[in-house]
Design a protein around this motif. Structure first.
Motif, PDB file in Angstrom:
ATOM      1  N   TYR A 226       0.759   4.013  -3.133  1.00  0.00           N
ATOM      2  CA  TYR A 226       0.414   5.322  -2.757  1.00  0.00           C
ATOM      3  C   TYR A 226       1.312   6.419  -2.625  1.00  0.00           C
ATOM      4  O   TYR A 226       1.040   7.274  -3.335  1.00  0.00           O
ATOM      5  CB  TYR A 226      -0.331   5.188  -1.135  1.00  0.00           C
TER       6      TYR A 226
ATOM      7  N   ILE B 130      -2.983   3.444   5.642  1.00  0.00           N
ATOM      8  CA  ILE B 130      -2.283   4.715   5.421  1.00  0.00           C
ATOM      9  C   ILE B 130      -2.093   5.462   6.763  1.00  0.00           C
ATOM     10  O   ILE B 130      -0.954   5.771   7.042  1.00  0.00           O
ATOM     11  CB  ILE B 130      -2.751   5.667   4.327  1.00  0.00           C
TER      12      ILE B 130
ATOM     13  N   VAL C 144       0.803  -1.341  -0.049  1.00  0.00           N
ATOM     14  CA  VAL C 144      -0.203  -0.106  -0.048  1.00  0.00           C
ATOM     15  C   VAL C 144       0.710   1.140  -0.048  1.00  0.00           C
ATOM     16  O   VAL C 144       0.594   2.048  -0.687  1.00  0.00           O
ATOM     17  CB  VAL C 144      -0.978  -0.087   1.141  1.00  0.00           C
TER      18      VAL C 144
ATOM     19  N   VAL D 140      -7.728   0.540   2.805  1.00  0.00           N
ATOM     20  CA  VAL D 140      -6.516   1.237   2.453  1.00  0.00           C
ATOM     21  C   VAL D 140      -6.351   2.590   3.195  1.00  0.00           C
ATOM     22  O   VAL D 140      -5.036   2.777   3.555  1.00  0.00           O
ATOM     23  CB  VAL D 140      -6.764   1.608   0.810  1.00  0.00           C
ATOM     24  N   GLU D 141      -7.323   3.268   3.648  1.00  0.00           N
ATOM     25  CA  GLU D 141      -7.190   4.499   4.161  1.00  0.00           C
ATOM     26  C   GLU D 141      -6.497   4.306   5.612  1.00  0.00           C
ATOM     27  O   GLU D 141      -5.945   4.695   6.139  1.00  0.00           O
ATOM     28  CB  GLU D 141      -8.508   5.246   4.354  1.00  0.00           C
TER      29      GLU D 141
ATOM     30  N   ARG E 207      -7.527   3.849  -6.390  1.00  0.00           N
ATOM     31  CA  ARG E 207      -6.601   3.194  -7.272  1.00  0.00           C
ATOM     32  C   ARG E 207      -5.872   2.152  -6.496  1.00  0.00           C
ATOM     33  O   ARG E 207      -5.830   0.846  -7.056  1.00  0.00           O
ATOM     34  CB  ARG E 207      -5.562   4.059  -8.082  1.00  0.00           C
ATOM     35  N   VAL E 208      -5.181   2.309  -5.430  1.00  0.00           N
ATOM     36  CA  VAL E 208      -4.467   1.481  -4.538  1.00  0.00           C
ATOM     37  C   VAL E 208      -5.472   0.441  -4.288  1.00  0.00           C
ATOM     38  O   VAL E 208      -5.156  -0.999  -4.045  1.00  0.00           O
ATOM     39  CB  VAL E 208      -4.025   2.089  -3.305  1.00  0.00           C
TER      40      VAL E 208
ATOM     41  N   GLU F 217      -0.530   6.792  -6.853  1.00  0.00           N
ATOM     42  CA  GLU F 217      -1.577   6.466  -6.959  1.00  0.00           C
ATOM     43  C   GLU F 217      -2.878   6.932  -5.735  1.00  0.00           C
ATOM     44  O   GLU F 217      -2.288   7.263  -4.684  1.00  0.00           O
ATOM     45  CB  GLU F 217      -1.648   4.841  -6.881  1.00  0.00           C
ATOM     46  N   THR F 218      -3.821   6.974  -6.240  1.00  0.00           N
ATOM     47  CA  THR F 218      -5.053   7.521  -5.249  1.00  0.00           C
ATOM     48  C   THR F 218      -5.261   6.396  -4.211  1.00  0.00           C
ATOM     49  O   THR F 218      -5.125   5.252  -4.875  1.00  0.00           O
ATOM     50  CB  THR F 218      -6.481   7.882  -6.131  1.00  0.00           C
ATOM     51  N   THR F 219      -5.976   6.570  -3.198  1.00  0.00           N
ATOM     52  CA  THR F 219      -6.494   5.605  -2.357  1.00  0.00           C
ATOM     53  C   THR F 219      -7.488   4.667  -3.255  1.00  0.00           C
ATOM     54  O   THR F 219      -7.310   3.427  -2.874  1.00  0.00           O
ATOM     55  CB  THR F 219      -7.048   6.220  -1.081  1.00  0.00           C
TER      56      THR F 219
ATOM     57  N   LYS G 173       1.972  12.833   1.031  1.00  0.00           N
ATOM     58  CA  LYS G 173       2.598  12.166   0.011  1.00  0.00           C
ATOM     59  C   LYS G 173       3.864  12.364  -0.210  1.00  0.00           C
ATOM     60  O   LYS G 173       4.800  11.474  -0.513  1.00  0.00           O
ATOM     61  CB  LYS G 173       1.811  12.572  -1.238  1.00  0.00           C
TER      62      LYS G 173
END
Length: 232
Positions: A168, A192, A164, A188-189, A176-177, A172-174, A209
């Motif tokens: 990220y 992160i 992840v 995913v969030e 897309r991840v 990549e966006t969340t 990021k």
């Protein structure tokens, strides 16, 4: 920088960003000012031999910072002051060989890049543009600053958290991840958030990021950057 280095083509229709430099060598300041005078999208607003003096005169959007200053201030303290003033910081230094510890300090503090004083005026202007646009200035010097740093240790991420982080941090966006890993966006969030918390425990910022990209390269989850081919 030579006089010819100051001739740089600039992109059309770009917003103007203000730029200052903290540097105590007059010739370097003159060369830098000449390079910026050749472009319309970056406005040179002044220089000073210390961060305190520069900020007393104004708050540029981008500050080019030398690491080894005559006032003896530490890079960490200088970068913290500049960030607090809302500036994006680009390190411009010749201290890689003489004192790599200073560059490592800067790398940990979330600067947008570390550029050697051997680059041309055109290369430096492009690095300033990238910093103004919040694009990391990835060079082998930046990678070398953290390579083998004994203060960087295993943060204890699980294999899935590493995946992840790598995705990220690479842009990549969340959503897309989540798609690439088969996880839900909420998971995913959550990962992160956990990754950021684990780095925070080590005193290694991972809130943005840019920070996460730096951490991923430092710990081998993303490939270290190769030498950048600067636009001419």
């Amino acid at each position: 920088m030579t006089e010819s280095d100051a001739v740089v083509e600039q992109p059309a229709n770009r917003a103007t960003h203000t730029v200052g430099i903290v540097e105590d060598h007059a010739l370097i300041v003159l060369g830098f000012e000449a390079s910026l005078a050749a472009v319309d999208d970056l406005e040179f607003v002044g220089h000073a031999p210390s961060v305190a003096e520069l900020l007393a005169r104004g708050r540029p959007d981008v500050v080019v910072l030398d690491l080894l200053l005559a006032d003896g201030t530490a890079p960490e303290a200088n970068i913290e002051k500049l960030h607090a003033a809302g500036a994006r910081v680009l390190v411009y230094t010749g201290s890689f060989d003489t004192d790599p510890y200073l560059a490592r300090q800067a790398a940990r503090c979330g600067v947008w890049g570390i550029v050697p004083k051997t680059v041309s005026g055109a290369e430096l202007v492009q690095a300033v543009r990238d910093t103004a646009d919040e694009r990391p200035v990835v060079t082998t010097e930046w990678a070398a600053a953290i390579d083998g740093d004994p203060d960087f240790s295993d943060v204890g991420l699980s294999p899935q958290q590493r995946e992840v982080l790598a995705l990220y941090a690479s842009g990549e966006t969340t959503a897309r991840v989540a798609e690439l890993t088969g996880l839900s966006p909420k998971t995913v969030e959550s990962y992160i958030d956990r990754i950021r918390a684990k780095y925070a425990v080590q005193g290694r910022p991972a809130e943005t990021k840019l920070h996460m990209y730096q951490r991923a390269v430092e710990d081998g989850f993303l490939q270290a950057p190769r030498r950048r081919r600067w636009p001419r």
